[in-house]
Design a protein around this motif. Structure first.
Motif, PDB file in Angstrom:
ATOM      1  N   ASN A  38      12.923 -32.420 -59.025  1.00  0.00           N
ATOM      2  CA  ASN A  38      12.982 -33.654 -58.037  1.00  0.00           C
ATOM      3  C   ASN A  38      12.999 -33.213 -56.492  1.00  0.00           C
ATOM      4  O   ASN A  38      12.867 -34.630 -56.439  1.00  0.00           O
ATOM      5  CB  ASN A  38      14.959 -33.289 -58.492  1.00  0.00           C
ATOM      6  CG  ASN A  38      14.565 -34.173 -59.541  1.00  0.00           C
ATOM      7  OD1 ASN A  38      14.056 -34.677 -60.358  1.00  0.00           O
ATOM      8  ND2 ASN A  38      15.985 -34.851 -60.337  1.00  0.00           N
ATOM      9  N   SER A  70      14.563 -43.298 -57.315  1.00  0.00           N
ATOM     10  CA  SER A  70      15.210 -42.129 -58.672  1.00  0.00           C
ATOM     11  C   SER A  70      16.798 -42.339 -58.378  1.00  0.00           C
ATOM     12  O   SER A  70      17.711 -42.270 -59.293  1.00  0.00           O
ATOM     13  CB  SER A  70      14.596 -40.556 -57.839  1.00  0.00           C
ATOM     14  OG  SER A  70      15.760 -39.518 -58.625  1.00  0.00           O
ATOM     15  N   THR A 127      12.457 -40.646 -63.344  1.00  0.00           N
ATOM     16  CA  THR A 127      12.865 -38.920 -63.091  1.00  0.00           C
ATOM     17  C   THR A 127      14.731 -38.532 -63.733  1.00  0.00           C
ATOM     18  O   THR A 127      14.708 -39.114 -64.459  1.00  0.00           O
ATOM     19  CB  THR A 127      13.231 -38.945 -62.002  1.00  0.00           C
ATOM     20  OG1 THR A 127      14.788 -39.842 -61.501  1.00  0.00           O
ATOM     21  CG2 THR A 127      12.505 -39.029 -60.715  1.00  0.00           C
TER      22      THR A 127
END
Length: 147
Positions: A38, A70, A127
């Motif tokens: 991430n 995200s 994500t």
């Protein structure tokens, strides 16, 4: 004369006491390893955009869109994990996110900036919900029974 009672000093907690607790080192290692993608994806998107001939501004826009998309979906994914379990949410999200990020270099010859933007937003929407998934691990590991 003070209107409030004097406070008792808080107990001193050291790094050694926290890291010496059972399972804390494993928990910290897992969360750091799990958060790396991430944190690295926006940097990789920016580097890809500049290496493929786009401007830094466009690369920055793609990175920002990845992070924004995200962040928008994390609460929904947290609720889905509560309802269906972590594996049912983490596995498809990780596979879809990986597939979209691997497909990103194909955007330049086949679709240009529009396709790249769609792939990045789709990758951001997919994500993995790392923070909601790790919240209960920390409480189970570090808290007393009344936590």
């Amino acid at each position: 004369m003070s209107l409030t009672a004097p406070r008792a000093p808080a107990p001193r907690i050291t790094y050694g006491a926290v890291l010496g607790s059972p399972y804390v080192a494993r928990l910290l290692g897992g969360t750091l390893t799990g958060r790396l993608p991430n944190g690295m994806a926006p940097v990789a998107i920016l580097l890809w955009a500049t290496a493929s001939g786009s401007s830094i501004a466009f690369g920055g826009l793609l990175s920002a869109l990845y992070g924004l998309s995200s962040a928008i979906t994390q609460p929904v994914k947290g609720r889905l994990m509560d309802r269906h379990g972590q594996t049912a949410v983490h596995l498809p999200a990780a596979l879809l996110n990986s597939a979209l990020l691997v497909a990103l270099p194909l955007a330049e010859p086949y679709g240009g900036p529009g396709l790249a933007t769609a792939i990045v937003v789709g990758g951001g929407l997919a994500t993995r919900p790392w923070k909601p998934g790790c919240g209960h691990c920390g409480r189970a590991c570090c808290c007393d029974e009344d936590c």
